[in-house]
Scaffold this active site. Sequence first.
Site, mmCIF file in Angstrom:
data_model
loop_
_atom_site.group_PDB
_atom_site.id
_atom_site.type_symbol
_atom_site.label_atom_id
_atom_site.label_comp_id
_atom_site.label_asym_id
_atom_site.label_seq_id
_atom_site.Cartn_x
_atom_site.Cartn_y
_atom_site.Cartn_z
ATOM 1 N N TYR A 135 -16.415 3.632 -21.947
ATOM 2 C CA TYR A 135 -16.079 2.217 -22.118
ATOM 3 C C TYR A 135 -17.328 1.480 -22.585
ATOM 4 O O TYR A 135 -18.416 1.686 -22.043
ATOM 5 C CB TYR A 135 -15.605 1.626 -20.783
ATOM 6 C CG TYR A 135 -15.280 0.159 -20.851
ATOM 7 C CD1 TYR A 135 -13.988 -0.278 -21.140
ATOM 8 C CD2 TYR A 135 -16.268 -0.803 -20.637
ATOM 9 C CE1 TYR A 135 -13.693 -1.630 -21.222
ATOM 10 C CE2 TYR A 135 -15.977 -2.151 -20.720
ATOM 11 C CZ TYR A 135 -14.688 -2.550 -21.019
ATOM 12 O OH TYR A 135 -14.393 -3.894 -21.107
ATOM 13 N N GLU A 223 -14.782 -5.173 -27.383
ATOM 14 C CA GLU A 223 -14.602 -4.039 -26.473
ATOM 15 C C GLU A 223 -14.137 -2.796 -27.221
ATOM 16 O O GLU A 223 -13.229 -2.872 -28.044
ATOM 17 C CB GLU A 223 -13.542 -4.433 -25.427
ATOM 18 C CG GLU A 223 -13.185 -3.341 -24.449
ATOM 19 C CD GLU A 223 -11.982 -3.723 -23.573
ATOM 20 O OE1 GLU A 223 -12.194 -4.334 -22.523
ATOM 21 O OE2 GLU A 223 -10.847 -3.405 -23.966
#
Length: 436
Positions: A135, A223
């Site tokens: 992530y 993101e």
Amino acid sequence: MLAPWSYPRPMKIHEYQARDLLSSYNIPVPAGRMITSVEDATSAFKQVTQGQHKPFAVVKAQVHAGGRGKAGFVKLVRTPEEATEAARFMLSNRMKSPQTPPEGLEVKRLLIAAAVDIADRPAQGNATPAKEEFYLAITTDRATRRNVLIASREGGVEIETIAHQRPDAIIKERLHPLLGLQPFQAREVAARLGLSGKLANQAADVMLKLSKLYIDKDCALAEINPLVIALDAAPSGGVGVPPASASVLAIDAKFNFDENGLIRHKDIAQLADPSEENPAEQRASKFGLTYIALDGNIGCLVNGAGLAMATMDVINLHGVTPANFLDVGGGATEEAVTEAFSIILSDKHVKGVLVNIFGGIMNCETIAKGIVNAATNYKNPDGSIGFKVPLVVRLEGTNVQAGRQLLENSKPKLPTLQTATDLTDAAKKVCSAVGK
Ligand code: GDP
Ligand code: MN
């Protein structure tokens, strides 16, 4: 006048657009194509898998919400026929996930992307074998008032749970306000993610490019989840050892943009997809009003963001929660107030309406006229005319006497109307009117 853009309402884009943006910053993403009809699935499949070691693809619903994988709206397909079948399913079913409204979202666009062979993570003890999914995100941390790089080895579909249950699995690195993310920071984060050598360099490079993109485009969130280690060929170095050709690749991305910055990013502004926006919010913005949908059952009509917050707090204190709030700002016309009412009432969860106006620039008489107009002409779903739900009005400020008089005179036409002397009184009245 309180301008509607005082509310931080980030603009979102679709994944296929996010991938294009990453590509334009030389962040590696697999080949992909957006389609809107089942008929295009075959050609898109062939196009994106061309020259692939394994000609597989993923079909992915393009909606402004995540959790698609678990909802069955990210599907690995091996043939054009499977791609077509997945496309048909996704375009004819609503996608429901914890991030969508309960009724789900209609899927109008799909991304067909080259599938990626994700490297296996070397097993640790008897933990379940995992894939190399990371992530990465940049956002603003309000607590430290800095932009922050957030990274985790536990990328993929469970990141929210991980953040709650194992906060130590989340790495945070603050960005310098002027210098941004520094190369040494990126290298350090890559190392903390367990990467080394070429892959660490590639991951650090992605972090630096992502932080540049974040600043350049006035993002609120940039993101990548997951960033994966992709295998190009069969592993050669033994179990768990990525082959020499392994490289990092972004296979899902999400961007939010600060609406206040869009004026200087025409390229970003034109990526907006109005069909994904809340229809009530869109209707409100046409009239210069700000509408925010919430999940309680009191509709709130207010003027000013501060008063909106105070109103919500006070009614919460009395045991009910707002269904929405609509900020008419300072310069709303009678027409806009009339429209405001009908927007509030279009939310079927609304069991009562609270009007709380402090007229500084706003004239209370204008509000009163709007209320009387909207409430007397309101068309109910059953076809009857006239306001049925309890309506509590508290007016204060400019020209308040005229406003109150008008409401008083209209009471015979508006049986559900009650007037209140102050906000506490108003909150109590609306609570008891809805049985709380
Ligand atoms: P999200 O559920 O909406 O976040 O959609 P993602 O695109 O992130 O996909 C969810 C999960 O599906 C990823 O975390 C991966 O585990 C898996 N996935 C997605 N694309 C691929 C792919 O090309 N290959 C493989 N092996 N897995 C994939
Ligand atoms: Mn994802």
